[in-house]
Design an enzyme around this catalytic site. Structure first.
Site, mmCIF file in Angstrom:
data_model
loop_
_atom_site.group_PDB
_atom_site.id
_atom_site.type_symbol
_atom_site.label_atom_id
_atom_site.label_comp_id
_atom_site.label_asym_id
_atom_site.label_seq_id
_atom_site.Cartn_x
_atom_site.Cartn_y
_atom_site.Cartn_z
ATOM 1 N N ASP A 13 -31.515 0.434 0.744
ATOM 2 C CA ASP A 13 -32.759 0.767 0.531
ATOM 3 C C ASP A 13 -32.335 0.609 2.477
ATOM 4 O O ASP A 13 -33.514 0.328 3.416
ATOM 5 C CB ASP A 13 -33.896 0.171 0.766
ATOM 6 C CG ASP A 13 -33.932 0.142 -0.738
ATOM 7 O OD1 ASP A 13 -33.932 1.146 -1.536
ATOM 8 O OD2 ASP A 13 -34.449 -0.442 -0.779
ATOM 9 N N LYS A 16 -29.419 4.877 4.266
ATOM 10 C CA LYS A 16 -27.696 5.388 3.909
ATOM 11 C C LYS A 16 -28.539 7.216 3.577
ATOM 12 O O LYS A 16 -27.540 7.649 4.537
ATOM 13 C CB LYS A 16 -27.220 5.637 2.727
ATOM 14 C CG LYS A 16 -27.143 3.822 2.760
ATOM 15 C CD LYS A 16 -26.193 3.422 1.125
ATOM 16 C CE LYS A 16 -26.752 3.222 -0.141
ATOM 17 N NZ LYS A 16 -28.238 2.536 -0.040
ATOM 18 N N GLY A 40 -31.935 5.648 -3.872
ATOM 19 C CA GLY A 40 -32.877 6.849 -4.085
ATOM 20 C C GLY A 40 -33.001 7.766 -2.628
ATOM 21 O O GLY A 40 -32.906 5.950 -1.686
ATOM 22 N N HIS A 41 -32.651 8.318 -2.614
ATOM 23 C CA HIS A 41 -32.036 8.706 -1.246
ATOM 24 C C HIS A 41 -33.011 9.667 -0.517
ATOM 25 O O HIS A 41 -33.139 10.660 -0.959
ATOM 26 C CB HIS A 41 -30.667 9.514 -1.543
ATOM 27 C CG HIS A 41 -29.810 8.404 -0.860
ATOM 28 N ND1 HIS A 41 -28.514 8.143 -1.562
ATOM 29 C CD2 HIS A 41 -29.652 7.259 -1.115
ATOM 30 C CE1 HIS A 41 -27.706 7.940 -1.584
ATOM 31 N NE2 HIS A 41 -28.390 6.188 -1.542
ATOM 32 N N GLN A 222 -26.976 1.656 -3.767
ATOM 33 C CA GLN A 222 -27.585 0.300 -4.187
ATOM 34 C C GLN A 222 -27.280 0.144 -2.683
ATOM 35 O O GLN A 222 -26.971 0.126 -1.671
ATOM 36 C CB GLN A 222 -27.204 -0.076 -4.629
ATOM 37 C CG GLN A 222 -28.026 -0.052 -6.041
ATOM 38 C CD GLN A 222 -27.450 1.458 -6.418
ATOM 39 O OE1 GLN A 222 -26.478 1.279 -7.259
ATOM 40 N NE2 GLN A 222 -28.765 2.102 -7.217
HETATM 41 P P1 IMP Z 1 -30.907 -1.787 -12.018
HETATM 42 O O1 IMP Z 1 -30.293 -1.035 -11.264
HETATM 43 O O2 IMP Z 1 -32.126 -0.610 -12.281
HETATM 44 O O3 IMP Z 1 -30.503 -2.519 -13.065
HETATM 45 O O4 IMP Z 1 -31.422 -3.496 -10.724
HETATM 46 C C1 IMP Z 1 -30.806 -4.262 -10.300
HETATM 47 C C2 IMP Z 1 -31.498 -4.565 -9.545
HETATM 48 O O5 IMP Z 1 -30.765 -3.637 -8.433
HETATM 49 C C3 IMP Z 1 -32.689 -4.805 -8.567
HETATM 50 O O6 IMP Z 1 -33.712 -5.872 -8.211
HETATM 51 C C4 IMP Z 1 -33.695 -3.286 -8.984
HETATM 52 O O7 IMP Z 1 -34.690 -3.403 -8.214
HETATM 53 C C5 IMP Z 1 -31.679 -3.667 -7.419
HETATM 54 N N1 IMP Z 1 -31.563 -1.613 -7.044
HETATM 55 C C6 IMP Z 1 -31.235 -0.996 -8.184
HETATM 56 N N2 IMP Z 1 -30.461 0.083 -7.874
HETATM 57 C C7 IMP Z 1 -31.448 -0.439 -6.247
HETATM 58 C C8 IMP Z 1 -31.789 0.736 -5.331
HETATM 59 O O8 IMP Z 1 -30.946 2.317 -5.134
HETATM 60 N N3 IMP Z 1 -32.283 0.234 -3.298
HETATM 61 C C9 IMP Z 1 -32.780 -0.653 -3.342
HETATM 62 N N4 IMP Z 1 -32.485 -2.185 -5.046
HETATM 63 C C10 IMP Z 1 -31.718 -1.735 -5.850
#
Ligand code: IMP
Length: 422
Positions: A13, A16, A40-41, A222
């Site tokens: 977040d 990007k 999420g972009h 991420q």
């Molecule tokens: P997962 O990727 O859904 O397994 O989540 C694992 C961790 O990564 C959690 O803390 C999510 O909130 C975080 N996370 C996953 N994708 C994103 C992203 O695109 N932005 C920020 N945090 C993310």
């Protein structure tokens, strides 16, 4: 530009989406190389806002876009995203979007398992996005995943699903969930199967096509601190989010990456659980959340907010060979009287210039702060360095010095034109 990676250097977040879109004109192709629709972009073009989770951002600009072998693909989520983008007037043909045929699928059983396991963990939960990312990567490593190419043949698909569901049904029984049948999963896949296969291409073909271009962008999802190897384990995602993953997840090899640009937010945020040494559980944290509109694009959860942490960012820069950074959301700090930057950690009587991996030390971290004067003037929408208040320039310079890096872009608002190029 040459082939360039754009990766987040904090917990995701970092903004990007805007930077990727801003630079997209300079590239012929955009490639996603890890993660799934947990990303999420948000991209603003004129008065239109596009929200992407799995599609590479280049698709909005009509660039050749690739979902690489390192991505886990939920086909139902993908086509619902494609439908929304097509309804907004952007056609996504198979010549424009290639998906590596060896990418593994996220199925409903993955999403359900992700949510079931999280719900059983109570206080100890990771705070995942609940989209099945972790279980899908586990099945890939466990050699029981269904890949896109398995959809080409009924017999193979049935065999792969037998193998997968044998494992999932064992788990489901122990968690008190209903058994799932092969027919159920095939019925789920049927509406998207044929169209998904029109986009599926061998990694080798994708590599040849990408190699025909001079400038390929690798779009990270991420952030570096969520990397499954180097991040704040176990509070991480299940893929490698750092630039090194490009060599394994993009369809291109290690020598095809020429430069990595890191994206940095002018303060720090994270969603989900895990350590956050500079977190502000006070009025200022609230101020950053409101001013920065810090709500997750995917989950709608409030993001945790805190001061800029140079310790963590230096680590991310080092581990991904980042050569320049784009600094985002500087304007969010405009109204603050004082701004702090974390320059080191104190744990007991020792100081650290990195975050130790040993989890038992995390509770004892005391951030060492430097305090700077806030600028208390608007930097919103500035297009040149000269338009930035002097104290804001001092802040940027201090971050550059502490992280031994140059900022090549400063973003001062969500729109493309609200950007300073240095
Ligand atoms: P997962 O990727 O859904 O397994 O989540 C694992 C961790 O990564 C959690 O803390 C999510 O909130 C975080 N996370 C996953 N994708 C994103 C992203 O695109 N932005 C920020 N945090 C993310």
């Amino acid at each position: 530009m040459g082939n360039t990676a754009i990766i987040g250097l904090q917990w995701g977040d970092e903004g990007k989406g805007k930077i990727v879109d801003f630079l997209a004109d300079k590239f012929d192709a955009v490639v996603r190389f890890q993660g799934g629709h947990n990303a999420g972009h948000t991209i603003k073009v004129g008065d239109k806002t596009y929200k992407l989770s799995l599609l590479p951002s280049g698709i909005i600009r009509g660039k050749f876009s690739v979902i690489g072998s390192g991505v886990v693909v939920d086909p139902i989520a993908l086509f619902s995203e494609i439908k929304k983008i097509e309804e907004a007037g952007i056609k996504i043909e198979s010549e424009k979007l290639a998906i590596a045929e060896n990418a593994c699928l996220i199925l409903s059983v993955h999403r359900e398992l992700d949510q079931l396991l999280e719900s059983k963990k109570g206080e100890k939960k990771i705070g995942t996005t609940g989209r099945g990312i972790g279980p899908a990567y586990e099945d890939r490593a466990g050699r029981r995943a269904v890949r896109i190419c398995d959809l080409m043949d009924d017999k193979i698909l049935t065999e792969r699903l037998e193998n997968l569901l044998f494992y999932h049904n064992l788990l489901r029984k122990s968690l008190g969930a209903e058994i799932v049948t092969i027919q159920q999963i095939i019925a789920e896949l049927e509406p998207v199967r044929a169209r998904l296969l029109t986009h599926a291409k061998p990694a080798f073909e994708i590599a040849k096509k990408l190699n025909s271009f001079a400038n390929v962008m690798f779009e990270g999802a991420q952030g570096a601190l969520l990397d499954v190897t180097y991040g704040t384990y176990p509070f991480v995602t299940s893929s490698n989010t750092m630039a090194g993953q490009i060599a394994l997840g993009s369809c291109l090899g290690v020598a095809d990456l020429h430069k990595t640009i890191g994206i940095l937010k002018a303060y720090t945020t994270r969603v989900g659980s895990g350590p956050f040494p500079t977190e502000l559980e006070c009025e200022i944290g609230n101020f950053l959340r409101i001013e920065g509109k810090e709500v997750g694009t995917v989950t709608g959860r409030d993001r945790r907010c805190g001061w800029f942490d140079a310790v963590l960012v230096r680590q991310s820069i080092q581990l991904s060979s980042v050569k320049e950074v784009a600094l985002t959301k500087l304007d969010v700090l405009d109204k603050l009287e004082k701004i702090k930057i974390c320059v080191g950690y104190k744990i007991g009587d020792k100081t650290f210039d990195y975050l130790p991996q040993a989890n038992h030390l995390w509770d004892q971290i005391e951030p060492i702060y430097e305090e700077m004067e806030g600028w208390q003037e608007s930097s919103f929408g500035a297009k040149t360095l000269a338009e930035l208040p002097q104290k804001a320039r001092n802040y940027v310079k201090r971050i550059e010095d502490l992280c031994s890096i140059k900022a090549s872009i400063i973003s001062t608002g969500p729109k493309r034109e609200e950007t300073i190029i240095l």
